[in-house]
Write a protein that holds these residues in place. Sequence first.
Motif, PDB file in Angstrom:
ATOM      1  N   ILE A  11       0.838  -1.209   0.000  1.00 45.07           N
ATOM      2  CA  ILE A  11       0.000   0.000   0.000  1.00 45.07           C
ATOM      3  C   ILE A  11       0.873   1.260   0.000  1.00 45.07           C
ATOM      4  N   ALA A  12       1.998   1.246   0.744  1.00 45.27           N
ATOM      5  CA  ALA A  12       2.845   2.450   0.812  1.00 45.27           C
ATOM      6  C   ALA A  12       3.421   2.787  -0.559  1.00 45.27           C
ATOM      7  N   GLY A  13       3.994   1.788  -1.235  1.00 46.99           N
ATOM      8  CA  GLY A  13       4.592   2.028  -2.555  1.00 46.99           C
ATOM      9  C   GLY A  13       3.534   2.406  -3.583  1.00 46.99           C
ATOM     10  N   HIS A  30       8.930  -1.130  -8.720  1.00 47.45           N
ATOM     11  CA  HIS A  30       9.616  -2.436  -8.714  1.00 47.45           C
ATOM     12  C   HIS A  30       9.061  -3.275  -7.566  1.00 47.45           C
ATOM     13  N   GLU A  31       8.685  -4.500  -7.833  1.00 48.26           N
ATOM     14  CA  GLU A  31       8.108  -5.362  -6.795  1.00 48.26           C
ATOM     15  C   GLU A  31       8.746  -6.755  -6.888  1.00 48.26           C
ATOM     16  N   ALA A  32       9.200  -7.249  -5.736  1.00 48.28           N
ATOM     17  CA  ALA A  32       9.883  -8.547  -5.718  1.00 48.28           C
ATOM     18  C   ALA A  32       8.937  -9.713  -5.996  1.00 48.28           C
ATOM     19  N   ALA A  33       7.702  -9.603  -5.521  1.00 49.94           N
ATOM     20  CA  ALA A  33       6.749 -10.714  -5.679  1.00 49.94           C
ATOM     21  C   ALA A  33       6.108 -10.656  -7.065  1.00 49.94           C
ATOM     22  N   GLY A  38       1.627  -6.804  -0.978  1.00 47.22           N
ATOM     23  CA  GLY A  38       2.479  -7.080   0.187  1.00 47.22           C
ATOM     24  C   GLY A  38       1.705  -7.776   1.285  1.00 47.22           C
ATOM     25  N   ARG A  39       1.655  -7.137   2.445  1.00 46.02           N
ATOM     26  CA  ARG A  39       0.968  -7.731   3.608  1.00 46.02           C
ATOM     27  C   ARG A  39      -0.552  -7.526   3.565  1.00 46.02           C
ATOM     28  N   CYS A  40      -1.059  -7.022   2.465  1.00 46.64           N
ATOM     29  CA  CYS A  40      -2.503  -6.800   2.303  1.00 46.64           C
ATOM     30  C   CYS A  40      -2.886  -7.387   0.948  1.00 46.64           C
ATOM     31  N   THR A  56      -7.612 -10.926   7.998  1.00 45.23           N
ATOM     32  CA  THR A  56      -8.727  -9.973   7.997  1.00 45.23           C
ATOM     33  C   THR A  56      -8.188  -8.585   8.315  1.00 45.23           C
ATOM     34  N   HIS A  57      -8.580  -7.599   7.540  1.00 39.12           N
ATOM     35  CA  HIS A  57      -8.150  -6.221   7.794  1.00 39.12           C
ATOM     36  C   HIS A  57      -9.359  -5.379   8.166  1.00 39.12           C
ATOM     37  N   LEU A  58      -9.270  -4.714   9.292  1.00 38.48           N
ATOM     38  CA  LEU A  58     -10.343  -3.803   9.696  1.00 38.48           C
ATOM     39  C   LEU A  58      -9.973  -2.405   9.220  1.00 38.48           C
ATOM     40  N   ILE A  59     -10.838  -1.863   8.377  1.00 33.55           N
ATOM     41  CA  ILE A  59     -10.614  -0.507   7.848  1.00 33.55           C
ATOM     42  C   ILE A  59     -11.719   0.371   8.417  1.00 33.55           C
ATOM     43  N   ARG A 221      13.444  -7.800  -7.830  1.00 30.94           N
ATOM     44  CA  ARG A 221      13.843  -7.617  -6.433  1.00 30.94           C
ATOM     45  C   ARG A 221      15.053  -6.696  -6.319  1.00 30.94           C
ATOM     46  N   LEU A 222      14.956  -5.740  -5.424  1.00 26.05           N
ATOM     47  CA  LEU A 222      16.108  -4.894  -5.100  1.00 26.05           C
ATOM     48  C   LEU A 222      17.034  -5.704  -4.208  1.00 26.05           C
ATOM     49  N   THR A 223      18.299  -5.845  -4.601  1.00 22.06           N
ATOM     50  CA  THR A 223      19.213  -6.673  -3.807  1.00 22.06           C
ATOM     51  C   THR A 223      20.268  -5.850  -3.066  1.00 22.06           C
ATOM     52  N   GLY A 381       6.588   3.270   4.225  1.00 24.22           N
ATOM     53  CA  GLY A 381       6.158   1.975   4.763  1.00 24.22           C
ATOM     54  C   GLY A 381       5.478   2.192   6.095  1.00 24.22           C
ATOM     55  N   ASP A 382       4.659   1.230   6.485  1.00 26.04           N
ATOM     56  CA  ASP A 382       3.898   1.379   7.729  1.00 26.04           C
ATOM     57  C   ASP A 382       4.796   1.521   8.948  1.00 26.04           C
ATOM     58  N   TRP A 383       6.040   1.064   8.851  1.00 22.73           N
ATOM     59  CA  TRP A 383       6.974   1.037   9.981  1.00 22.73           C
ATOM     60  C   TRP A 383       7.694   2.367  10.179  1.00 22.73           C
ATOM     61  N   THR A 391      -0.503   0.032  10.016  1.00 22.80           N
ATOM     62  CA  THR A 391      -1.851  -0.194   9.487  1.00 22.80           C
ATOM     63  C   THR A 391      -1.863   0.239   8.025  1.00 22.80           C
ATOM     64  N   LEU A 392      -2.976  -0.046   7.365  1.00 17.71           N
ATOM     65  CA  LEU A 392      -3.125   0.407   5.982  1.00 17.71           C
ATOM     66  C   LEU A 392      -3.092   1.929   5.932  1.00 17.71           C
ATOM     67  N   GLU A 393      -3.707   2.572   6.933  1.00 16.13           N
ATOM     68  CA  GLU A 393      -3.709   4.037   6.963  1.00 16.13           C
ATOM     69  C   GLU A 393      -2.279   4.566   7.111  1.00 16.13           C
TER      70      GLU A 393
HETATM   71  C1  LIG Z   1      -2.440 -10.646   9.002  1.00 15.36           C
HETATM   72  C2  LIG Z   1      -2.451  -9.155   8.977  1.00 15.36           C
HETATM   73  C3  LIG Z   1      -3.564  -8.460   9.453  1.00 15.36           C
HETATM   74  C4  LIG Z   1      -3.575  -7.062   9.421  1.00 15.36           C
HETATM   75  N1  LIG Z   1      -4.693  -6.400   9.848  1.00 15.36           N
HETATM   76  C5  LIG Z   1      -4.793  -5.069   9.637  1.00 15.36           C
HETATM   77  C6  LIG Z   1      -6.009  -4.370   9.906  1.00 15.36           C
HETATM   78  O1  LIG Z   1      -6.976  -4.963  10.392  1.00 15.36           O
HETATM   79  N2  LIG Z   1      -6.069  -3.050   9.632  1.00 15.36           N
HETATM   80  C7  LIG Z   1      -5.015  -2.376   9.100  1.00 15.36           C
HETATM   81  O2  LIG Z   1      -5.145  -1.176   8.807  1.00 15.36           O
HETATM   82  N3  LIG Z   1      -3.814  -2.996   8.875  1.00 15.36           N
HETATM   83  C8  LIG Z   1      -3.698  -4.321   9.123  1.00 15.36           C
HETATM   84  N4  LIG Z   1      -2.520  -4.964   8.861  1.00 15.36           N
HETATM   85  C9  LIG Z   1      -1.328  -4.180   8.517  1.00 15.36           C
HETATM   86  C10 LIG Z   1      -1.264  -3.823   7.046  1.00 15.36           C
HETATM   87  O3  LIG Z   1      -1.473  -4.935   6.224  1.00 15.36           O
HETATM   88  C11 LIG Z   1       0.124  -3.259   6.768  1.00 15.36           C
HETATM   89  O4  LIG Z   1       0.348  -2.171   7.652  1.00 15.36           O
HETATM   90  C12 LIG Z   1       0.313  -2.735   5.346  1.00 15.36           C
HETATM   91  O5  LIG Z   1      -0.176  -3.640   4.404  1.00 15.36           O
HETATM   92  C13 LIG Z   1       1.809  -2.480   5.113  1.00 15.36           C
HETATM   93  O6  LIG Z   1       1.995  -1.935   3.829  1.00 15.36           O
HETATM   94  P1  LIG Z   1       3.447  -1.494   3.364  1.00 15.36           P
HETATM   95  O7  LIG Z   1       3.302  -1.058   1.952  1.00 15.36           O
HETATM   96  O8  LIG Z   1       4.023  -0.559   4.335  1.00 15.36           O
HETATM   97  O9  LIG Z   1       4.356  -2.807   3.460  1.00 15.36           O
HETATM   98  P2  LIG Z   1       4.247  -4.205   2.680  1.00 15.36           P
HETATM   99  O10 LIG Z   1       2.817  -4.572   2.505  1.00 15.36           O
HETATM  100  O11 LIG Z   1       5.119  -5.153   3.412  1.00 15.36           O
HETATM  101  O12 LIG Z   1       4.826  -3.904   1.237  1.00 15.36           O
HETATM  102  C14 LIG Z   1       6.192  -3.998   0.922  1.00 15.36           C
HETATM  103  C15 LIG Z   1       6.317  -4.528  -0.498  1.00 15.36           C
HETATM  104  O13 LIG Z   1       7.691  -4.558  -0.837  1.00 15.36           O
HETATM  105  C16 LIG Z   1       7.962  -5.748  -1.537  1.00 15.36           C
HETATM  106  N5  LIG Z   1       9.399  -6.039  -1.383  1.00 15.36           N
HETATM  107  C17 LIG Z   1      10.006  -6.555  -0.282  1.00 15.36           C
HETATM  108  N6  LIG Z   1      11.329  -6.680  -0.509  1.00 15.36           N
HETATM  109  C18 LIG Z   1      11.555  -6.209  -1.759  1.00 15.36           C
HETATM  110  C19 LIG Z   1      12.731  -6.049  -2.547  1.00 15.36           C
HETATM  111  N7  LIG Z   1      13.928  -6.409  -2.085  1.00 15.36           N
HETATM  112  N8  LIG Z   1      12.603  -5.548  -3.802  1.00 15.36           N
HETATM  113  C20 LIG Z   1      11.375  -5.175  -4.284  1.00 15.36           C
HETATM  114  N9  LIG Z   1      10.235  -5.312  -3.568  1.00 15.36           N
HETATM  115  C21 LIG Z   1      10.325  -5.807  -2.319  1.00 15.36           C
HETATM  116  C22 LIG Z   1       7.065  -6.769  -0.858  1.00 15.36           C
HETATM  117  O14 LIG Z   1       6.873  -7.913  -1.670  1.00 15.36           O
HETATM  118  C23 LIG Z   1       5.800  -5.963  -0.642  1.00 15.36           C
HETATM  119  O15 LIG Z   1       4.925  -6.041  -1.741  1.00 15.36           O
HETATM  120  C24 LIG Z   1      -2.461  -6.354   8.926  1.00 15.36           C
HETATM  121  C25 LIG Z   1      -1.330  -7.056   8.471  1.00 15.36           C
HETATM  122  C26 LIG Z   1      -1.326  -8.429   8.476  1.00 15.36           C
HETATM  123  C27 LIG Z   1      -0.124  -9.153   7.958  1.00 15.36           C
END
Ligand SMILES: Cc1cc2nc3c(=O)[nH]c(=O)nc-3n(C[C@H](O)[C@H](O)[C@H](O)COP(=O)(O)OP(=O)(O)OC[C@H]3O[C@@H](n4cnc5c(N)ncnc54)[C@H](O)[C@@H]3O)c2cc1C
Length: 412
Positions: A11-13, A30-33, A38-40, A56-59, A221-223, A381-383, A391-393
Amino acid sequence: MSVTHVVGAGIAGLAAAVRLTKAGRKVVLHEAANQAGGRCRSFHDAKLDRIVDNGTHLILGANPALFEFLKAVGGSLQECAPAAFPFFDRQDCKGWTIKPSKGALPWWVLNPSARLPGTNALDYLGGLRLMTAGPDATVAQAVRTGEMLDRLWGPLCEAILNSSPQEGQARLLGEVLKRTLLKGEAACRPYLAPLGLTAALIDPAVAWLRAQGCEIRFNHRLTAIDSGALVFDDGERARYYKDVPAILAVAPWVASDLLPALPRFETRPIVCAHFLLPKPEEKLPGGRAYLGIVRGLGQWWSLRGDVLSVTVSAATDLASLPGEDIAAKLWAECALMLGQAPDLPPYRVMKEQRATLAHTPATERLRPGPFDGPPGLILAGDWTATGLPCTLEGAALSGQRAVHRDFLSSPC
Ligand SMILES: Cc1cc2nc3c(=O)[nH]c(=O)nc-3n(C[C@H](O)[C@H](O)[C@H](O)COP(=O)(O)OP(=O)(O)OC[C@H]3O[C@@H](n4cnc5c(N)ncnc54)[C@H](O)[C@@H]3O)c2cc1C
């Protein structure tokens, strides 16, 4: 026109790529998968023959950055109005439904049927203590031990921070309460994805970006990050500059591997078990398609058609068990409460071992801002330090913030 590289199609990218594309930039994502999200994400599970989500994601309505992203790409979610959150206590078998008040003042705490059975309005002052806590206080320290911790603040902490109340940062949970319960009913409204997260959020973004000319490169994949260049697994090197930055929107453990100066973050798992119900249910107890369980094993149930999904957050112990044991334990609880046959139905257990950060006071101090990486490489990124839990937000906000004003005024 120079190209802006975005790495990671979670979602962040995606949110960063959408904002850049809307601003007229040429973007390569660029996406590795082999899929975005990602996590959604969702996938077709052969055993259930259903589309299920990785969890399950609660939005909620209080997710403005996510809704801005959704609006831009033409995605849609199903609104559940008015907001109401049924809970059931497995220990005393009592239920209650939190119905957030229309305005900012939480009048619902004055309504005995909306409160936890046996509590009075003053018991809810713990919410105020969470909102005013210092950065070092955990949820358990802020609200103190007792019934309210076991039955309300603890479950909320696990669901929202994916961390136990003994370790979750009080202030972060308080921030979410401010943005939801203190903003009124509309901010608390749940939004569901009846066809799955990928159909609702991810596919529309990928289609929109492609239609606008954004190049999306899966299995790329970015290495390494080496002297101002992104190095990919096929040997390609993509340069970035201070005035033409790239955006790194990968998961936290990947970012720390690529940039060793970043901290290594502790994470926590989420377990989600999907069950194909032998006897379909129209609604769950409490009258909604979702239900919070307190003092049980499963914490959050949600119903999509004939699939019941049971989520357990902060699930360090449970995630160490084999999937079959997890399914058996969770199903025993569901079968009993729903009057379903006790035999284990077809199931799929998802263990997301690194679902989110462990939102401890120590971790919160370490989360970097978008510009804390090397010059020209913006972190998303969410972190990252969004002021929100993972979270997704938070993810959408981080992607949008990465595309800051200076970035857009830099040469194309
Ligand atoms: C089981 C579960 C339940 C959740 N429930 C909720 C919820 O109820 N409500 C809510 O708001 N949030 C929820 N979340 C959190 C939410 O899913 C995440 O906060 C959000 O999806 C993170 O998005 P992101 O883009 O920051 O990271 P990611 O989704 O991790 O995206 C990172 C992307 O980078 C790619 N990547 C990794 N390494 C490389 C590389 N070397 N080169 C290129 N690409 C790469 C990955 O494949 C991935 O697609 C939940 C998460 C999980 C796992």
